[in-house]
Design a protein around this motif. Structure first.
Motif, mmCIF file in Angstrom:
data_model
loop_
_atom_site.group_PDB
_atom_site.id
_atom_site.type_symbol
_atom_site.label_atom_id
_atom_site.label_comp_id
_atom_site.label_asym_id
_atom_site.label_seq_id
_atom_site.Cartn_x
_atom_site.Cartn_y
_atom_site.Cartn_z
ATOM 1 N N VAL A 73 11.077 -3.226 -7.436
ATOM 2 C CA VAL A 73 10.230 -3.491 -8.602
ATOM 3 C C VAL A 73 8.758 -3.529 -8.184
ATOM 4 O O VAL A 73 7.907 -2.928 -8.826
ATOM 5 C CB VAL A 73 10.635 -4.808 -9.277
ATOM 6 C CG1 VAL A 73 9.759 -5.083 -10.497
ATOM 7 C CG2 VAL A 73 12.101 -4.763 -9.689
ATOM 8 N N PHE A 74 8.465 -4.259 -7.126
ATOM 9 C CA PHE A 74 7.118 -4.270 -6.573
ATOM 10 C C PHE A 74 7.205 -4.728 -5.121
ATOM 11 O O PHE A 74 8.243 -5.223 -4.669
ATOM 12 C CB PHE A 74 6.171 -5.178 -7.371
ATOM 13 C CG PHE A 74 6.567 -6.630 -7.385
ATOM 14 C CD1 PHE A 74 6.209 -7.490 -6.341
ATOM 15 C CD2 PHE A 74 7.293 -7.159 -8.441
ATOM 16 C CE1 PHE A 74 6.565 -8.829 -6.351
ATOM 17 C CE2 PHE A 74 7.651 -8.500 -8.462
ATOM 18 C CZ PHE A 74 7.292 -9.334 -7.410
ATOM 19 N N ARG A 75 6.115 -4.562 -4.408
ATOM 20 C CA ARG A 75 6.045 -5.079 -3.036
ATOM 21 C C ARG A 75 4.702 -5.777 -2.835
ATOM 22 O O ARG A 75 3.723 -5.493 -3.542
ATOM 23 C CB ARG A 75 6.239 -3.960 -2.010
ATOM 24 C CG ARG A 75 5.161 -2.914 -1.974
ATOM 25 C CD ARG A 75 5.458 -1.843 -0.927
ATOM 26 N NE ARG A 75 4.410 -0.855 -0.835
ATOM 27 C CZ ARG A 75 4.309 0.217 -1.608
ATOM 28 N NH1 ARG A 75 5.242 0.459 -2.526
ATOM 29 N NH2 ARG A 75 3.296 1.060 -1.479
ATOM 30 N N GLN A 257 12.293 -8.079 3.514
ATOM 31 C CA GLN A 257 11.197 -7.864 4.453
ATOM 32 C C GLN A 257 11.188 -6.410 4.901
ATOM 33 O O GLN A 257 12.212 -5.860 5.318
ATOM 34 C CB GLN A 257 11.365 -8.773 5.676
ATOM 35 C CG GLN A 257 10.171 -8.789 6.612
ATOM 36 C CD GLN A 257 9.081 -9.734 6.160
ATOM 37 O OE1 GLN A 257 9.366 -10.810 5.661
ATOM 38 N NE2 GLN A 257 7.827 -9.322 6.320
ATOM 39 N N LEU A 258 10.020 -5.778 4.810
ATOM 40 C CA LEU A 258 9.880 -4.386 5.217
ATOM 41 C C LEU A 258 9.204 -4.308 6.582
ATOM 42 O O LEU A 258 8.488 -5.234 6.988
ATOM 43 C CB LEU A 258 9.046 -3.617 4.186
ATOM 44 C CG LEU A 258 9.591 -3.539 2.762
ATOM 45 C CD1 LEU A 258 8.622 -2.765 1.877
ATOM 46 C CD2 LEU A 258 10.969 -2.891 2.738
ATOM 47 N N PRO A 259 9.399 -3.221 7.297
ATOM 48 C CA PRO A 259 8.680 -3.038 8.562
ATOM 49 C C PRO A 259 7.169 -3.114 8.337
ATOM 50 O O PRO A 259 6.654 -2.570 7.356
ATOM 51 C CB PRO A 259 9.101 -1.639 9.016
ATOM 52 C CG PRO A 259 10.428 -1.413 8.353
ATOM 53 C CD PRO A 259 10.333 -2.109 7.028
ATOM 54 N N GLY A 260 6.487 -3.806 9.199
ATOM 55 C CA GLY A 260 5.042 -3.932 9.058
ATOM 56 C C GLY A 260 4.607 -5.193 8.363
ATOM 57 O O GLY A 260 3.407 -5.444 8.201
ATOM 58 N N VAL A 263 6.612 -7.351 1.942
ATOM 59 C CA VAL A 263 7.811 -7.903 1.308
ATOM 60 C C VAL A 263 8.059 -7.136 0.012
ATOM 61 O O VAL A 263 7.143 -6.971 -0.805
ATOM 62 C CB VAL A 263 7.656 -9.408 1.001
ATOM 63 C CG1 VAL A 263 8.877 -9.928 0.261
ATOM 64 C CG2 VAL A 263 7.438 -10.186 2.293
ATOM 65 N N GLN A 264 9.277 -6.675 -0.164
ATOM 66 C CA GLN A 264 9.639 -5.900 -1.351
ATOM 67 C C GLN A 264 10.525 -6.721 -2.270
ATOM 68 O O GLN A 264 11.514 -7.305 -1.831
ATOM 69 C CB GLN A 264 10.350 -4.614 -0.941
ATOM 70 C CG GLN A 264 10.699 -3.687 -2.115
ATOM 71 C CD GLN A 264 11.021 -2.297 -1.650
ATOM 72 O OE1 GLN A 264 10.135 -1.491 -1.371
ATOM 73 N NE2 GLN A 264 12.313 -1.991 -1.561
ATOM 74 N N HIS A 265 10.145 -6.762 -3.537
ATOM 75 C CA HIS A 265 10.938 -7.455 -4.552
ATOM 76 C C HIS A 265 11.824 -6.430 -5.246
ATOM 77 O O HIS A 265 11.324 -5.450 -5.809
ATOM 78 C CB HIS A 265 10.014 -8.134 -5.571
ATOM 79 C CG HIS A 265 10.749 -8.837 -6.676
ATOM 80 N ND1 HIS A 265 11.205 -10.126 -6.567
ATOM 81 C CD2 HIS A 265 11.114 -8.418 -7.920
ATOM 82 C CE1 HIS A 265 11.802 -10.485 -7.681
ATOM 83 N NE2 HIS A 265 11.764 -9.458 -8.522
ATOM 84 N N GLU A 266 13.125 -6.648 -5.188
ATOM 85 C CA GLU A 266 14.080 -5.727 -5.781
ATOM 86 C C GLU A 266 14.908 -6.436 -6.843
ATOM 87 O O GLU A 266 14.941 -7.674 -6.904
ATOM 88 C CB GLU A 266 15.005 -5.159 -4.698
ATOM 89 C CG GLU A 266 14.278 -4.435 -3.584
ATOM 90 C CD GLU A 266 15.220 -3.927 -2.498
ATOM 91 O OE1 GLU A 266 16.428 -4.241 -2.554
ATOM 92 O OE2 GLU A 266 14.740 -3.215 -1.584
#
Length: 344
Positions: A73-75, A257-260, A263-266
């Motif tokens: 949805v967003f990060r 948690q994404l690399p780097g 943070v991604q909200h799904e």
């Protein structure tokens, strides 16, 4: 969809229509998978396999085309929020049954303010199909979702008749999509044909007293807790019913948690029949027992409050829940049970 004056045409070849619509679009149709199943599959523009209308709806409706099973949805990255808007190429869903189109229209209302859903809907041309006979578990005529495609739910509608195919242009987008095909106007009284077909399918499905009794009992609060508990004991919490139900829209948030460091909200599909679905941070759970959760599910499908809000019940009469429930508490079993509360 806005009001539109439909036009009906004689259609010499469904395959020619399909090829035409696939030009510049990704076209999906339900096909046999070679392993005994039927699924939505993308077709090449030059696919020459004859179109075969299916009496039974596919195991999965069109829900996932618009309400994705899992999506970002967003990060949050670099101290800012970034929207994750889906990129959706133009697509066609070809041969949707009337009941599934009613479900899409229901979801259109539920997700009216959802950018992800609406982006996918705007990119999609819906080609419906009138049913000439009842499917094995269906009761579309009892919940006003079929067998003929309802106005405002499709862009084009395939009308099978004894004399061949007709094509109904049912929206401005549908009319534009076939404008250069040069189709002749239908000579048959297509409205009379549809009315006769509707009457025939309604006769096959019966008067639906079992359904009327169940709906009345649910809305009058006449189903006691013991009845719901007995149904809850048969629920294996597999989420099969909520997965295949075309109008179920429950989802849960997921942070990843994404690399780097971003943070991604799904959001992912969820089920109101899961024990933790309504559980609050305090530990309180308004749907703590299986019976309460089963009750909540069916109140959402047949509650008058939801019917007033969405213009129809949340059940579109496809019978998929009957087919997938290992505990035998699909719509037919439940409504027969709650419709006779004194005998439970």
């Amino acid at each position: 969809m806005t009001a539109f004056e439909p036009a009906c045409y004689a259609l010499d070849s469904v395959e020619r229509l399909r090829t035409h619509l696939a030009g510049g679009r990704t076209l999906y149709e339900v096909r046999e998978d070679g392993q005994g199943g039927r699924h939505w599959q993308s077709l090449a523009a030059d696919d020459a396999q004859p179109f075969v209308p299916q009496r039974e709806p596919p195991p999965f409706s069109a829900k996932a085309f618009f309400f994705a099973e899992r999506e970002a949805v967003f990060r949050f990255e670099d101290d800012r929020f970034v929207a994750c808007t889906p990129e959706v190429p133009a697509q066609v869903l070809f041969g949707l049954h009337a009941c599934d189109l009613a479900a899409v229209a229901y979801q259109d209302q539920f997700f009216a303010a959802d950018a992800h859903y609406q982006q996918r809907r705007a990119a999609t041309l819906l080609v419906g199909l009138d049913c000439r006979s009842s499917c094995s578990q269906g009761f579309c005529t009892l919940v006003d979702s079929g067998p003929d495609v309802r106005a405002g739910t499709a862009d084009l509608v395939l009308l099978p008749t004894d004399a061949g195919w007709l094509l109904l242009s049912a929206s401005a987008a549908g009319a534009a999509a076939v404008a250069d095909l040069g189709l002749p106007a239908a000579s048959l009284d297509w409205q009379a044909q549809r009315a006769a077909n509707r009457q025939r399918v309604a006769s096959e499905q019966g008067d639906g007293q079992w359904l009327q009794d169940g709906i009345a009992a649910i809305n009058a609060g006449q189903v006691d807790a013991a009845t719901w508990d007995s149904l809850g004991l048969r629920c294996l919490v597999c989420s099969g019913c909520t997965t295949v139900c075309p109008t179920c829209s429950c989802f849960a948030p997921l942070e990843r948690q994404l690399p780097g460091g971003a943070v991604q909200h799904e959001r992912v599909w969820d089920s109101c029949l899961y024990e933790g679905f309504q559980k609050e941070a305090s530990g309180h759970n308004p749907s703590a027992t299986p019976g309460q959760r089963v009750q909540r599910f069916w109140q959402h499908k047949f509650g008058e409050g939801f019917r007033r809000e969405f213009g129809r019940y949340g059940c579109i009469g496809c019978g998929r829940c009957d087919q997938v429930c290992p505990g035998g508490i699909g719509v037919h079993a439940v409504m027969h049970k709650v419709g006779k509360p004194c005998s439970n």
